[in-house]
Scaffold this motif. Structure first.
Motif, mmCIF file in Angstrom:
data_model
loop_
_atom_site.group_PDB
_atom_site.id
_atom_site.type_symbol
_atom_site.label_atom_id
_atom_site.label_comp_id
_atom_site.label_asym_id
_atom_site.label_seq_id
_atom_site.Cartn_x
_atom_site.Cartn_y
_atom_site.Cartn_z
ATOM 1 N N ILE A 78 -29.602 33.321 111.022
ATOM 2 C CA ILE A 78 -28.352 33.190 111.776
ATOM 3 C C ILE A 78 -28.598 32.246 112.942
ATOM 4 N N VAL A 79 -27.872 31.143 112.948
ATOM 5 C CA VAL A 79 -27.930 30.183 114.051
ATOM 6 C C VAL A 79 -26.582 30.258 114.760
ATOM 7 N N PRO A 80 -26.570 30.630 116.046
ATOM 8 C CA PRO A 80 -25.298 30.835 116.756
ATOM 9 C C PRO A 80 -24.361 29.627 116.633
ATOM 10 N N ILE A 82 -23.300 28.084 114.270
ATOM 11 C CA ILE A 82 -23.602 27.136 113.188
ATOM 12 C C ILE A 82 -23.380 27.818 111.831
ATOM 13 N N LEU A 83 -24.202 28.849 111.521
ATOM 14 C CA LEU A 83 -24.079 29.516 110.224
ATOM 15 C C LEU A 83 -24.766 30.869 110.219
ATOM 16 N N CYS A 84 -24.378 31.672 109.226
ATOM 17 C CA CYS A 84 -25.014 32.956 108.926
ATOM 18 C C CYS A 84 -25.392 32.911 107.449
ATOM 19 N N GLN A 85 -26.693 33.050 107.148
ATOM 20 C CA GLN A 85 -27.162 32.965 105.765
ATOM 21 C C GLN A 85 -27.729 34.286 105.307
ATOM 22 N N GLY A 86 -27.389 34.668 104.076
ATOM 23 C CA GLY A 86 -27.871 35.897 103.472
ATOM 24 C C GLY A 86 -27.949 35.756 101.970
ATOM 25 N N GLY A 87 -28.052 36.900 101.298
ATOM 26 C CA GLY A 87 -28.022 36.914 99.841
ATOM 27 C C GLY A 87 -29.364 37.101 99.161
ATOM 28 N N ASP A 88 -30.462 37.137 99.924
ATOM 29 C CA ASP A 88 -31.769 37.394 99.321
ATOM 30 C C ASP A 88 -31.957 38.900 99.238
ATOM 31 N N ASP A 162 -13.840 38.246 113.721
ATOM 32 C CA ASP A 162 -14.477 38.848 114.890
ATOM 33 C C ASP A 162 -15.872 39.364 114.551
ATOM 34 N N VAL A 163 -16.066 39.822 113.321
ATOM 35 C CA VAL A 163 -17.375 40.292 112.872
ATOM 36 C C VAL A 163 -18.347 39.112 112.781
ATOM 37 N N LEU A 164 -17.862 37.970 112.300
ATOM 38 C CA LEU A 164 -18.715 36.774 112.261
ATOM 39 C C LEU A 164 -19.182 36.392 113.657
ATOM 40 N N LYS A 165 -18.309 36.518 114.631
ATOM 41 C CA LYS A 165 -18.685 36.214 116.022
ATOM 42 C C LYS A 165 -19.781 37.168 116.510
ATOM 43 N N LYS A 166 -19.675 38.457 116.138
ATOM 44 C CA LYS A 166 -20.709 39.421 116.517
ATOM 45 C C LYS A 166 -22.036 39.081 115.845
ATOM 46 N N MET A 167 -21.982 38.646 114.601
ATOM 47 C CA MET A 167 -23.193 38.236 113.891
ATOM 48 C C MET A 167 -23.794 37.004 114.550
ATOM 49 N N SER A 168 -22.958 36.041 114.863
ATOM 50 C CA SER A 168 -23.412 34.807 115.509
ATOM 51 C C SER A 168 -24.124 35.099 116.825
ATOM 52 N N ALA A 169 -23.631 36.105 117.540
ATOM 53 C CA ALA A 169 -24.178 36.438 118.862
ATOM 54 C C ALA A 169 -25.618 36.951 118.806
ATOM 55 N N VAL A 170 -26.078 37.416 117.638
ATOM 56 C CA VAL A 170 -27.455 37.896 117.536
ATOM 57 C C VAL A 170 -28.373 36.879 116.859
ATOM 58 N N GLY A 171 -27.866 35.675 116.671
ATOM 59 C CA GLY A 171 -28.679 34.611 116.102
ATOM 60 C C GLY A 171 -29.505 33.911 117.165
ATOM 61 N N THR A 172 -30.371 33.017 116.713
ATOM 62 C CA THR A 172 -31.209 32.223 117.613
ATOM 63 C C THR A 172 -31.236 30.789 117.103
ATOM 64 N N PRO A 173 -31.629 29.830 117.953
ATOM 65 C CA PRO A 173 -31.729 28.441 117.483
ATOM 66 C C PRO A 173 -32.673 28.266 116.288
ATOM 67 N N GLY A 175 -33.013 30.501 113.969
ATOM 68 C CA GLY A 175 -32.404 31.205 112.847
ATOM 69 C C GLY A 175 -32.875 32.630 112.667
ATOM 70 N N ALA A 176 -33.956 33.019 113.344
ATOM 71 C CA ALA A 176 -34.458 34.393 113.236
ATOM 72 C C ALA A 176 -33.582 35.313 114.075
ATOM 73 N N PRO A 177 -32.813 36.206 113.445
ATOM 74 C CA PRO A 177 -31.897 37.067 114.215
ATOM 75 C C PRO A 177 -32.630 37.973 115.206
ATOM 76 N N LEU A 178 -32.002 38.210 116.348
ATOM 77 C CA LEU A 178 -32.553 39.104 117.368
ATOM 78 C C LEU A 178 -32.419 40.567 116.957
ATOM 79 N N LYS A 179 -31.456 40.844 116.084
ATOM 80 C CA LYS A 179 -31.213 42.196 115.595
ATOM 81 C C LYS A 179 -31.091 42.135 114.076
ATOM 82 N N THR A 180 -31.223 43.294 113.441
ATOM 83 C CA THR A 180 -31.116 43.378 111.990
ATOM 84 C C THR A 180 -29.646 43.422 111.579
#
Length: 190
Positions: A78-80, A82-88, A162-173, A175-180
């Motif tokens: 997750i990059v604030p 920019i994007l949220c990537q998943g699916g693995d 609004d959920v995407l915004k919450k996800m974005s908020a725990v991202g880092t430059p 891409g390693a999320p600060l939270k699970t």
């Protein structure tokens, strides 16, 4: 035809209610934060959509001891703004994944909607190389025209911005999320 998201102010496609709609219930550090609902562009890329839809429902069962389903998988990158990537759902770190068709499938099309990373809420396939689509995907948090014609766009978020915004908020430059960030539940809406 485009519409404007009230939340983001960005242009998106008008919802086609003939297309399937799937959902993710998202939890951040074990706390449910809401639902993200996505329209899938079956009218443009039916093979890509069927893979994603079936991985949302889990209806294809298991292969090699691994359930073919996004439930319990992470948004590992997750990059604030920019994007949220998943699916693995195999390794949970971006190194794995599978499809209902086998290990990978080819890029279906880049024509029309499938070729335009239009902005906030755009749903696209993540892959390392051409024609190596698996289960990984990303949701754009801004327009990404540099990806047009390289990654297949197969849907858009229609609720849960609004959920995407919450996800974005725990991202880092990096891409390693600060939270699970977990897909706690997923499926198809009727």
């Amino acid at each position: 035809f485009f519409r404007v998201h009230v939340f983001s102010g960005k242009m998106t496609y008008a919802v086609d209610y003939n297309n399937p709609c799937v959902f993710f219930d998202i939890a951040i550090d074990g706390q449910l934060v809401g639902r993200v609902a996505m329209e899938l562009f079956v009218d443009v890329c039916p093979k890509t959509v069927e893979n994603f839809r079936a991985l949302c429902t889990g209806e294809k069962g298991s292969r090699n001891g691994q359930r073919l389903c996004f439930k319990g998988s992470l948004f590992h990158h997750i990059v604030p703004d920019i994007l949220c990537q998943g699916g693995d759902y195999v390794n949970h770190d971006g190194t794995g994944g599978d499809t209902i068709y086998g290990a990978h499938f080819e890029d279906e099309t880049f024509e029309g909607k499938a070729g335009v990373h239009f902005g906030f809420g755009c749903l696209s396939m993540a892959k390392m190389h051409r024609h190596l689509n698996g289960s990984q995907f990303f949701i754009c948090l801004q327009a990404m025209p540099h990806l047009d014609g390289k990654h297949v766009v197969f849907g858009q978020v229609i609720r849960g911005l609004d959920v995407l915004k919450k996800m974005s908020a725990v991202g880092t430059p990096s891409g390693a999320p600060l939270k699970t960030v977990v897909i706690a539940q997923c499926g198809q809406e009727s």
